[in-house]
Design a protein around this motif. Structure first.
Motif, short mmCIF file in Angstrom:
data_model
loop_
_atom_site.label_atom_id
_atom_site.label_comp_id
_atom_site.label_asym_id
_atom_site.label_seq_id
_atom_site.Cartn_x
_atom_site.Cartn_y
_atom_site.Cartn_z
N UNK A 74 13.03 25.20 11.18
CA UNK A 74 13.38 25.49 10.14
C UNK A 74 12.56 26.04 9.11
N UNK A 75 11.38 24.97 9.04
CA UNK A 75 10.39 25.18 8.12
C UNK A 75 9.21 24.53 8.54
N UNK A 76 8.00 25.06 8.40
CA UNK A 76 6.53 24.63 8.79
C UNK A 76 5.68 24.85 7.95
N UNK A 77 5.10 24.49 7.26
CA UNK A 77 4.11 24.54 6.04
C UNK A 77 2.96 25.49 6.63
N UNK A 78 2.27 25.08 7.49
CA UNK A 78 1.24 25.92 7.88
C UNK A 78 1.69 27.23 8.71
N UNK A 79 2.75 27.20 9.56
CA UNK A 79 3.27 28.17 10.18
C UNK A 79 3.69 29.33 9.15
N UNK A 80 4.75 28.84 7.91
CA UNK A 80 4.84 29.80 7.06
C UNK A 80 3.72 30.32 6.17
N UNK A 81 2.57 29.62 5.90
CA UNK A 81 1.61 30.19 5.19
C UNK A 81 1.07 31.13 6.03
N UNK A 82 0.83 30.77 7.29
CA UNK A 82 0.27 31.82 8.08
C UNK A 82 0.59 33.11 8.04
N UNK A 83 2.18 33.02 8.07
CA UNK A 83 2.70 34.34 8.01
C UNK A 83 2.72 34.93 6.73
N UNK A 84 2.84 34.25 5.56
CA UNK A 84 2.86 34.54 4.39
C UNK A 84 4.00 35.12 3.83
N UNK A 85 5.30 34.39 4.35
CA UNK A 85 6.48 34.75 3.70
C UNK A 85 7.00 34.08 2.49
N UNK A 86 7.97 34.38 1.85
CA UNK A 86 8.60 33.70 1.06
C UNK A 86 9.75 33.06 1.39
N UNK A 87 10.48 32.18 0.97
CA UNK A 87 11.82 31.63 1.39
C UNK A 87 12.70 32.40 1.70
N UNK A 88 13.05 33.57 0.99
CA UNK A 88 14.15 34.60 1.33
C UNK A 88 13.76 35.44 2.80
N UNK A 89 12.41 35.73 2.84
CA UNK A 89 11.92 36.31 4.17
C UNK A 89 12.02 35.53 5.23
#
Length: 296
Positions: A165-180
């Motif tokens: 659902x959430x992983x900080x490192x993955x989400x930061x690498x993708x560069x997306x916001x919560x809605x994305x």
């Protein structure tokens, strides 16, 4: 019964009115059982996969969560009951085949075969329950299970599932916001289990299997669920493994998880089970697509 509030689940936000509809359907159609209630709710809310199939498996998990939180009641006789993931019961009869010890090229051609049929499914689940250190739990959401074979020899078991659902490192690498993230999470697939069977001792085989999976699995996922993944991910327990095969197969090592587990959305297990995160882009512009609209 607690006050009805909006909830987020599997990348979708349900309004308080929609949650109230779930409560009413669960109450009015209790005689149908949980599975039929989930299908009914999916039809009413148009909760479907890109190929039009109902997300009834995910809906069932959501209903169980809402029931546990006191937001609705499920049929007592047909409720799953218990706590935590359901596990596989092992049969009594068991014998291991002869060891496979050879060069990796002698295991070619490798075949990635979808697990189909009750007998094959049972055998696959027993292998994973018996030999994988995490065992075999009923997978959450969309998933594909594979045998890895060389002719008639079974060498490994693979499970691909819905992503974390959430992983900080993955989400930061993708560069997306919560809605994305909520909108495009379905374009990521997680390698939930990778088991080289214990009698198979072939150096370099694991990375070959990962390379084959990256080529074939996206086609199978698209055929089953109606959309082609853009990114693969996995979590590696650093107390047990070094992630060598993922590195050899050109997966990217990001950072570590926060140690909460894939589905710990309430931050209840912080600092536990910290693992390394690896990702594998299936398109050169995967990150850009995940930040925008992958259907374009």
């Amino acid at each position: 019964m607690h006050a009805i509030v909006e909830v987020s689940f599997c990348g979708r936000r349900f309004t308080a009115q929609e949650v109230e509809l779930m409560r009413v359907v669960a109450q009015d159609y209790a005689g149908l059982g949980v599975t039929e209630i989930a299908r009914t709710i999916c039809e009413l809310l148009e909760w479907t996969r890109p190929n039009g199939g109902l997300k009834d498996h995910e809906c069932r998990h959501l209903l169980e969560r809402l029931a546990a939180e006191g937001l609705l009641a499920l049929p007592a006789l047909r409720n799953l009951g218990g706590h935590g993931p359901r596990r596989v019961n092992l049969s009594q009869q068991h014998c291991e085949p002869e060891p496979v010890e050879c060069a990796a090229k002698e295991c070619e051609p490798l075949e990635l075969v979808l697990v189909e049929g009750e007998g094959e499914s049972r055998k696959w689940r027993e292998h994973v329950e018996r030999y994988h250190y995490l065992g075999c739990c009923v997978p959450f959401g969309a998933n594909l299970r594979y045998w890895v074979r060389n002719r008639d020899r079974e060498l490994a078991c693979l499970l691909w599932t819905s992503p974390a659902w959430k992983m900080q490192a993955r989400d930061a690498w993708i560069g997306w916001r919560d809605e994305q993230r909520k909108r495009n999470l379905q374009w990521i697939v997680n390698n939930g289990r990778f088991l080289i069977l214990p009698w198979v001792r072939v150096k370099g085989l694991a990375s070959k299997i990962l390379a084959l999976s990256a080529r074939q699995m996206p086609h199978d996922w698209q055929a089953r669920y109606g959309h082609r993944p853009l990114l693969l991910e996995t979590l590696v327990d650093t107390e047990r493994f070094r992630g060598t095969c993922y590195r050899a197969a050109n997966w990217l090592h990001l950072e570590q998880t926060a140690g909460r587990g894939r589905m710990d959305r309430k931050h209840q297990n912080h600092g536990q089970a910290t693992k390394d995160i690896y990702v594998y882009p299936l398109a050169r512009n995967a990150r850009e697509l995940l930040r925008s609209d992958p259907t374009r």
